[in-house]
Scaffold this active site. Structure first.
Site, PDB file in Angstrom:
ATOM      1  N   LYS A 157      -0.948  -9.365   3.296  1.00 33.56           N
ATOM      2  CA  LYS A 157      -0.217  -8.851   4.370  1.00 33.56           C
ATOM      3  C   LYS A 157      -1.094  -8.069   5.015  1.00 33.56           C
ATOM      4  CE  LYS A 157       3.442  -5.619   3.941  1.00 33.56           C
ATOM      5  NZ  LYS A 157       2.752  -4.582   4.674  1.00 33.56           N
ATOM      6  N   ASP A 206       0.668  -1.373   0.070  1.00 32.10           N
ATOM      7  CA  ASP A 206       0.020   0.161   0.067  1.00 32.10           C
ATOM      8  C   ASP A 206       0.710   1.273  -0.092  1.00 32.10           C
ATOM      9  OD1 ASP A 206       0.881  -0.111   2.618  1.00 32.10           O
ATOM     10  OD2 ASP A 206      -1.204   0.235   3.470  1.00 32.10           O
ATOM     11  N   SER A 207       2.155   1.033   0.002  1.00 32.49           N
ATOM     12  CA  SER A 207       3.054   1.999  -0.269  1.00 32.49           C
ATOM     13  C   SER A 207       2.944   2.845  -1.706  1.00 32.49           C
ATOM     14  CB  SER A 207       4.829   1.733  -0.181  1.00 32.49           C
ATOM     15  OG  SER A 207       4.882   0.883  -1.127  1.00 32.49           O
ATOM     16  N   GLU A 251      -1.265  -5.092   8.578  1.00 34.08           N
ATOM     17  CA  GLU A 251      -0.350  -4.283   9.737  1.00 34.08           C
ATOM     18  C   GLU A 251      -0.979  -4.570  10.848  1.00 34.08           C
ATOM     19  OE1 GLU A 251       0.455  -0.367   8.546  1.00 34.08           O
ATOM     20  OE2 GLU A 251       1.369  -0.873   6.612  1.00 34.08           O
ATOM     21  N   GLU A 257       9.302  -3.821  10.563  1.00 30.93           N
ATOM     22  CA  GLU A 257       9.710  -2.348  10.156  1.00 30.93           C
ATOM     23  C   GLU A 257      10.126  -1.464  11.021  1.00 30.93           C
ATOM     24  OE1 GLU A 257       7.016  -0.727   7.297  1.00 30.93           O
ATOM     25  OE2 GLU A 257       8.134   1.146   7.164  1.00 30.93           O
ATOM     26  N   ASP A 301      -0.929  -6.078  -0.146  1.00 30.81           N
ATOM     27  CA  ASP A 301      -1.586  -5.609   1.280  1.00 30.81           C
ATOM     28  C   ASP A 301      -3.063  -5.228   1.159  1.00 30.81           C
ATOM     29  OD1 ASP A 301       0.616  -5.147   2.989  1.00 30.81           O
ATOM     30  OD2 ASP A 301       1.280  -3.117   1.814  1.00 30.81           O
TER      31      ASP A 301
END
Ligand code: KIV
Length: 261
Positions: free
Chosen positions: A114, A46-47, A116, A180, A85
């Protein structure tokens, strides 16, 4: 041609001591470059909110944005494991919301997802539904507003919180966990403590593998962040090429007879 990488193969690499190479990609061309170069795991991160859509954070990224880019990257990947993501707000309300969102990404071509943060129940539900899942702890960019900025996490006493979260995600069935922006020593402890493969970004040299953002290693941003390295002078190269093209068009040097039909 190397054999197709799967989520169990990523986990097996940890336990055989083989380093795991991961890179983000968001479209057909960058995904094909990563895949052809032998990257093990390609993340439609999602970057993309930052490097493709120009937002300051990943918070505005939608599930539809992720589906769109996952479909594009899918067409460029033959060998690597393609992970997508789950964006902010697409899994945080309930486990059924997490499963529904992940199913949409899998139907778009992802082979794993993925998410978070400390969501072991969601990971358990996703794995039960047949969806290999990666966790992500430490600095989790979707929670930037909670952290009050882009800050290293897990320093001193708060290291235990990150350690415990990573363990919960691994025990819930995550095949891998991204670490991270945490101290290298903490990343080493987590890597030794959990079954899942740890993938670092700004987490030192002791993780089972490393992930970087495609645009960062290509050097599109003028600044070299501490957690990254420029492997190409992408910004300089592309700006130079566009300037040369512009000058040639203005000077009548392009197109030529050679380019004409
Ligand atoms: O969105 C992303 O690119 C990521 C990686 C940096 C781990 O989550």
């Amino acid at each position: 041609m190397a054999s197709k990488i799967t989520a169990p193969k990523i986990l097996a690499k940890k336990h055989s001591g083989e380093r795991i190479v991961c890179l983000t990609a968001y479209d057909f061309t960058s995904a094909a470059i990563a895949d052809e170069s032998g990257v093990d795991l390609i993340l439609v991160g999602d970057s993309l909110g930052n490097v493709i859509l120009g937002y300051d954070t990943t918070v505005p990224v939608t599930l539809d944005d992720m589906i769109h880019h996952t479909k594009a990257a899918r067409r460029g990947v033959n060998n690597a494991l393609l992970v997508a993501d789950l964006p902010f707000g697409s899994y945080n309300s309930s486990t059924s919301q997490a499963v529904d969102s992940a199913v949409a990404l899998m139907k778009a071509g992802a082979e794993a997802v993925k998410l978070e943060g400390d969501y072991p129940e969601a990971i358990e539900a996703l794995v039960k539904a047949g969806i290999p899942t990666m966790g992500h702890v430490g600095f989790t960019p979707q929670s930037v507003n909670k952290f009050g900025g882009f800050k290293v996490q897990g320093k001193a006493d708060s290291g235990q919180i990150v350690n415990d979260a990573a363990k919960r995600l691994s025990d819930a069935g995550a095949f891998s966990v991204v670490l991270e922006l945490i101290p290298a020593e903490l990343a080493k402890q987590i890597t030794n403590n959990i079954h899942a493969a740890t993938i670092g970004i700004g987490a030192g040299i002791h993780c089972d593998g490393e992930i970087q953002v495609f645009h960062d290693i290509m050097g599109f941003a003028p600044k070299v962040y501490k957690h990254t390295r420029h492997y190409a002078k992408g910004g300089e190269l592309f700006r130079g090429a566009v300037s040369e093209y512009s000058q040639d068009v203005r000077d009548g040097k392009f197109p030529t007879e050679e380019n004409s039909f």
